[in-house]
Write an enzyme that holds these catalytic residues in place. Structure first.
Site, PDB file in Angstrom:
ATOM      1  N   LYS A  13       0.828  -1.221   0.000  1.00 52.42           N
ATOM      2  CA  LYS A  13       0.000   0.000   0.000  1.00 52.42           C
ATOM      3  C   LYS A  13       0.854   1.259   0.000  1.00 52.42           C
ATOM      4  O   LYS A  13       0.637   2.173  -0.781  1.00 52.42           O
ATOM      5  CB  LYS A  13      -0.914   0.038   1.251  1.00 52.42           C
ATOM      6  CG  LYS A  13      -1.862  -1.131   1.392  1.00 52.42           C
ATOM      7  CD  LYS A  13      -2.703  -1.007   2.656  1.00 52.42           C
ATOM      8  CE  LYS A  13      -1.905  -1.045   3.959  1.00 52.42           C
ATOM      9  NZ  LYS A  13      -1.178  -2.296   4.193  1.00 52.42           N
ATOM     10  N   ARG A  88      -9.171   1.285   8.759  1.00 50.88           N
ATOM     11  CA  ARG A  88      -8.785  -0.092   9.039  1.00 50.88           C
ATOM     12  C   ARG A  88      -9.893  -0.849   9.760  1.00 50.88           C
ATOM     13  O   ARG A  88      -9.731  -2.034  10.057  1.00 50.88           O
ATOM     14  CB  ARG A  88      -7.547  -0.087   9.934  1.00 50.88           C
ATOM     15  CG  ARG A  88      -6.245  -0.407   9.217  1.00 50.88           C
ATOM     16  CD  ARG A  88      -5.142  -0.362  10.252  1.00 50.88           C
ATOM     17  NE  ARG A  88      -3.956  -1.081   9.880  1.00 50.88           N
ATOM     18  CZ  ARG A  88      -2.884  -0.503   9.341  1.00 50.88           C
ATOM     19  NH1 ARG A  88      -2.876   0.765   9.067  1.00 50.88           N
ATOM     20  NH2 ARG A  88      -1.818  -1.221   9.085  1.00 50.88           N
TER      21      ARG A  88
HETATM   22  P1  ADP Z   1       1.693  -1.408   7.458  1.00 48.37           P
HETATM   23  O1  ADP Z   1       2.168  -0.387   6.466  1.00 48.37           O
HETATM   24  O2  ADP Z   1       2.689  -2.482   7.638  1.00 48.37           O
HETATM   25  O3  ADP Z   1       0.328  -1.936   7.144  1.00 48.37           O
HETATM   26  P2  ADP Z   1       1.213   0.822   9.159  1.00 48.37           P
HETATM   27  O4  ADP Z   1       2.431   1.635   9.116  1.00 48.37           O
HETATM   28  O5  ADP Z   1       0.064   1.225   8.308  1.00 48.37           O
HETATM   29  O6  ADP Z   1       1.601  -0.682   8.868  1.00 48.37           O
HETATM   30  O7  ADP Z   1       0.676   0.725  10.641  1.00 48.37           O
HETATM   31  C1  ADP Z   1       1.518   0.363  11.716  1.00 48.37           C
HETATM   32  C2  ADP Z   1       0.676   0.251  12.978  1.00 48.37           C
HETATM   33  O8  ADP Z   1       0.093   1.536  13.282  1.00 48.37           O
HETATM   34  C3  ADP Z   1      -0.506  -0.701  12.908  1.00 48.37           C
HETATM   35  O9  ADP Z   1      -0.152  -2.041  13.181  1.00 48.37           O
HETATM   36  C4  ADP Z   1      -1.433  -0.109  13.974  1.00 48.37           C
HETATM   37  O10 ADP Z   1      -0.999  -0.455  15.285  1.00 48.37           O
HETATM   38  C5  ADP Z   1      -1.208   1.384  13.815  1.00 48.37           C
HETATM   39  N1  ADP Z   1      -2.186   1.977  12.880  1.00 48.37           N
HETATM   40  C6  ADP Z   1      -1.909   2.596  11.688  1.00 48.37           C
HETATM   41  N2  ADP Z   1      -3.031   3.026  11.099  1.00 48.37           N
HETATM   42  C7  ADP Z   1      -4.061   2.667  11.917  1.00 48.37           C
HETATM   43  C8  ADP Z   1      -5.468   2.802  11.851  1.00 48.37           C
HETATM   44  N3  ADP Z   1      -6.092   3.395  10.805  1.00 48.37           N
HETATM   45  N4  ADP Z   1      -6.200   2.308  12.886  1.00 48.37           N
HETATM   46  C9  ADP Z   1      -5.628   1.723  13.937  1.00 48.37           C
HETATM   47  N5  ADP Z   1      -4.306   1.552  14.051  1.00 48.37           N
HETATM   48  C10 ADP Z   1      -3.514   2.010  13.057  1.00 48.37           C
HETATM   49  P1  ADP Z   2       2.294  -1.787   3.218  1.00 49.41           P
HETATM   50  O1  ADP Z   2       2.322  -0.285   3.179  1.00 49.41           O
HETATM   51  O2  ADP Z   2       1.069  -2.359   2.564  1.00 49.41           O
HETATM   52  O3  ADP Z   2       2.524  -2.341   4.586  1.00 49.41           O
HETATM   53  P2  ADP Z   2       4.876  -1.621   1.799  1.00 49.41           P
HETATM   54  O4  ADP Z   2       4.588  -0.733   0.647  1.00 49.41           O
HETATM   55  O5  ADP Z   2       5.642  -1.051   2.929  1.00 49.41           O
HETATM   56  O6  ADP Z   2       3.504  -2.317   2.317  1.00 49.41           O
HETATM   57  O7  ADP Z   2       5.617  -2.918   1.235  1.00 49.41           O
HETATM   58  C1  ADP Z   2       6.056  -3.957   2.114  1.00 49.41           C
HETATM   59  C2  ADP Z   2       7.446  -4.442   1.698  1.00 49.41           C
HETATM   60  O8  ADP Z   2       7.352  -5.141   0.452  1.00 49.41           O
HETATM   61  C3  ADP Z   2       8.437  -3.292   1.462  1.00 49.41           C
HETATM   62  O9  ADP Z   2       9.722  -3.741   1.862  1.00 49.41           O
HETATM   63  C4  ADP Z   2       8.375  -3.051  -0.030  1.00 49.41           C
HETATM   64  O10 ADP Z   2       9.611  -2.549  -0.540  1.00 49.41           O
HETATM   65  C5  ADP Z   2       8.074  -4.446  -0.582  1.00 49.41           C
HETATM   66  N1  ADP Z   2       7.178  -4.436  -1.746  1.00 49.41           N
HETATM   67  C6  ADP Z   2       6.152  -3.569  -2.013  1.00 49.41           C
HETATM   68  N2  ADP Z   2       5.531  -3.892  -3.183  1.00 49.41           N
HETATM   69  C7  ADP Z   2       6.165  -4.998  -3.654  1.00 49.41           C
HETATM   70  C8  ADP Z   2       6.000  -5.816  -4.832  1.00 49.41           C
HETATM   71  N3  ADP Z   2       5.042  -5.583  -5.737  1.00 49.41           N
HETATM   72  N4  ADP Z   2       6.845  -6.869  -4.974  1.00 49.41           N
HETATM   73  C9  ADP Z   2       7.804  -7.133  -4.051  1.00 49.41           C
HETATM   74  N5  ADP Z   2       8.013  -6.405  -2.926  1.00 49.41           N
HETATM   75  C10 ADP Z   2       7.215  -5.343  -2.727  1.00 49.41           C
END
Ligand code: ADP
Ligand code: ADP
Ligand code: ZN
Length: 214
Positions: A13, A88
């Site tokens: 994302k 979320r």
């Molecule tokens: P990822 O990119 O791996 O999905 P995020 O950076 O979006 O993780 O979120 C990290 C943490 O921050 C989540 O596991 C949660 O604890 C908190 N968080 C982020 N956005 C929200 C939300 N919209 N509602 C509740 N908790 C959130």
């Molecule tokens: P999210 O915001 O949904 O938690 P991220 O954008 O941070 O996810 O991506 C999670 C991990 O996977 C990062 O280390 C990123 O560089 C890698 N990644 C993202 N998109 C891809 C893809 N299409 N193929 C392989 N790795 C990816």
């Protein structure tokens, strides 16, 4: 253009939201980034959020909703934005809809980036985050030029505490229980768009641009 990114933790994302923000000149709003910035700055909000984040749990809706509602009302959001990591939960989605409705607006696209669970742990264990600017890399799929150093700002890269496998599994469970129901919520509103998140980053982005229009 108001866009929501849906998908499991690690689905890509953030990676795609940054590209969307750049191409369409709209702000990228990541609630995770906002919480991490608050933790870094030692704010009250940061202290509250950290206890939940460390456990792989969601921060309570009331702490998240006000923050996003304030953010989307700011001047730079006039032409739209891409929300990454929010909503979320169903109550968060309802809160956003209510705010937008009061402004005579609504979400245009909910883009679901689909990646099966078995690929998620691998993605997360290779994810590296910059302690300086928050940029995200991957050891294999998005490596930096110099190992362990951010291409953009030169600061050090870390594995986020909540990206360790045991916490990732918890976050995946939370995702399935709390966040996945949003797919049907937005499908019901007729704005759900699905993309295959297992493709290369560039191909995922191409699929998204096809949806949004060039
Ligand atoms: P990822 O990119 O791996 O999905 P995020 O950076 O979006 O993780 O979120 C990290 C943490 O921050 C989540 O596991 C949660 O604890 C908190 N968080 C982020 N956005 C929200 C939300 N919209 N509602 C509740 N908790 C959130
Ligand atoms: P999210 O915001 O949904 O938690 P991220 O954008 O941070 O996810 O991506 C999670 C991990 O996977 C990062 O280390 C990123 O560089 C890698 N990644 C993202 N998109 C891809 C893809 N299409 N193929 C392989 N790795 C990816
Ligand atoms: Zn950096």
């Amino acid at each position: 253009m108001k866009i929501i990114m849906l998908g499991a933790p690690g689905a890509g994302k953030g990676t795609q939201a940054k590209k969307i923000a750049e191409k369409y000149h709209i702000p990228h709003i990541s609630t995770g980034d906002i919480f991490r910035a608050n933790i870094k700055n030692g704010t009250e909000l940061g202290k509250k959020a950290k206890t939940y984040m460390d456990q792989g749990a969601l921060v309570p809706d009331e702490l998240v909703c006000d923050l996003v509602v304030d953010r989307v009302r700011q001047e730079d959001c006039r032409n739209g934005y891409v929300l990454d990591g929010f909503p979320r939960t169903i109550p968060q989605a309802e809160s956003l809809d209510a705010t937008l409705a009061s402004l005579g607006e609504s979400v245009d696209y909910a883009i679901n980036v689909e990646v099966p669970d078995e690929k998620i742990v691998n993605r997360m264990s290779g994810r590296r985050a910059c302690v300086g600017c928050g940029a995200t890399y991957h050891l294999v799929y998005a490596p930096t030029k110099a190992e362990g150093i951010c291409d953009t700002c030169g600061a050090e890269l870390i594995l986020r505490d909540d990206d360790k496998p045991e916490t990732v599994l918890k976050r995946l469970g939370v995702y399935h229980n709390e966040t996945q129901p949003l797919i049907d919520y937005y499908r019901g509103k007729g704005i759900l768009k699905e993309v295959d998140g297992t493709m290369d980053m560039a191909d995922v982005f191409r699929a998204i641009v096809e949806i949004l229009g060039a």
